[in-house]
Design an enzyme around this catalytic site. Sequence first.
Site, PDB file in Angstrom:
ATOM      1  N   SER A   1      32.165 -20.523 -17.578  1.00  0.00           N
ATOM      2  CA  SER A   1      33.270 -20.000 -18.378  1.00  0.00           C
ATOM      3  C   SER A   1      33.042 -20.093 -19.882  1.00  0.00           C
ATOM      4  CB  SER A   1      34.570 -20.731 -18.023  1.00  0.00           C
ATOM      5  OG  SER A   1      34.546 -22.072 -18.470  1.00  0.00           O
TER       6      SER A   1
ATOM      7  N   LYS B   1      37.468 -25.682 -23.074  1.00  0.00           N
ATOM      8  CA  LYS B   1      37.691 -24.322 -23.558  1.00  0.00           C
ATOM      9  C   LYS B   1      37.711 -24.350 -25.087  1.00  0.00           C
ATOM     10  CE  LYS B   1      38.568 -22.789 -19.330  1.00  0.00           C
ATOM     11  NZ  LYS B   1      37.623 -21.924 -18.586  1.00  0.00           N
TER      12      LYS B   1
END
Length: 205
Positions: A45, A100
Site C-alpha cells: 500500500s 500511511k
Amino acid sequence: MPFNLSQKKSKPLWREYGEALLVALILAMVIRTFVVQAFKIPSESMMETLLVGDHLLAGKFTYGIKFPFTNSYIYNGKDPARGDIIIFKYPNDPSVDYIKRIIGLPGDVIAVRNKQLYRDEQAVKESYVRFTSPNRIEPRRDNFGPVTVPPGKYFVMGDNRDNSLDSRFWGFVDRSAIRAKAWRIYWSWESFSNIRFSRLGKHIE
C-alpha cells in the site's frame, strides 16, 4: 583493622551476567516504549516509497511521549504535518498497527476526482504517488468526498493509491491513535538471497 581489598567478595559470575541482562532488558523496554518502534512493511500500500520487506525505525518522541497504557502525555511533541508517514492504531482494530501518509489535517476539505487529490478545492501535486491501474476508475477509491477533517482527526492515504485501504474506506485517524513517525529503513529484503543493500539506512520521506 585496615580494610583489605583482597577480602572483598566478588559477585558470582551468574549474578553479574544476570544483572547485566536485567539492565539490558530494562533499557530495551525504555527505548521501545519512549524512543523508537521497529516496524515491518507487510503490504504494497505504500509502494514505491516503502516496499514489502522493508524494516524501518519510527520515532515515538516526534509527536510526544505518553505515559504507558494511557493517552496522557509526559512530553508534548510537534503536531503531525501533511506528508508525514505515520504508524498508528487501525481504527477498526486498535491491536493492529497501520502505516500511511497524512494527507489531511483538522479543518482540511479532502476530495478525490478521477484519481486526482484535492485539498480545499486545490489540486495537490504528489510526486510519491503510484497508480497500478491508471485508466480504471472506481467509485470511492477514485472519486471520493468532499469531506472535512474533524478536530483532532487526520486523513491518511497510501502512496500506492489503487491498492490501499485507507481513510477513503474506513475514516479518520484520531490524534491519540498515532504512535510514531516513520524515520529510516534499517533492513530491506525480498528473500534471503535478495537483500536490498541500496535501501539500507534510507531516510523515509
